[in-house]
Design a protein around this motif. Structure first.
Motif: not given
Length: 159
Positions: A77-96
């Motif tokens: 009923s409530v879903r949390v979604l995050g967004v990386n401010f620095d725009g990381l993508q791919g493996e860098k995002l997964s690692q962060a």
């Protein structure tokens, strides 16, 4: 060699178009694992969209609260979604995401345009999106799970 290159480029173009057209449907792009994130959920689902960065100390403190919030609403009923401010993508995002201990979904693409969110210049910032896809509130600074639950409850009552 030239013919093979041309064939490969055509295949890349077709795959790219399929991905672009697929993203135009009812989804929010992909998450930190490369999986498609559907918008559709249980009827009445609210979204908590949180912008974070690794260098942001309040963001780091807030992550356990958001993890708890996501866990508390296992019914969807409530879903949390995050967004990386620095725009990381791919493996860098997964690692962060792993380094930060994030257990909720992190979007690879910023959903600001889809929900009409203002430009984010401070962190952390959290947006509450109602079950109609309308931004209902912008919350600046570190949030707690209890405060977010109380705010969503109040906004639901307001209609």
């Amino acid at each position: 060699m030239g013919k093979q290159f041309q064939t490969v480029m055509q295949m890349v173009a077709v795959i790219s178009m399929a991905l672009i057209l697929g993203a135009c449907g009812e989804d929010l792009g992909v998450d930190q694992h490369g999986r498609k994130v559907a918008v559709a959920g249980p009827e009445g689902q609210w979204l908590v969209i949180n912008y974070w960065a690794q260098w942001c100390a309040p963001c780091r403190s807030e992550i356990p609260e958001l993890n708890g919030l996501e866990q508390r609403f296992e019914d969807g009923s409530v879903r949390v979604l995050g967004v990386n401010f620095d725009g990381l993508q791919g493996e860098k995002l997964s690692q962060a995401v792993e380094e930060m201990g994030i257990r909720f979904t992190v979007l690879a693409q910023d959903p600001a345009a889809r929900f009409g969110l203002p430009v984010t210049e401070v962190l952390p910032v959290t947006y509450l999106i109602d079950d109609q896809g309308r931004m209902r509130e912008r919350l600046l600074g570190e949030q707690t799970a209890e405060a977010l639950i109380a705010r969503i409850s109040a906004l639901r009552k307001e209609g």
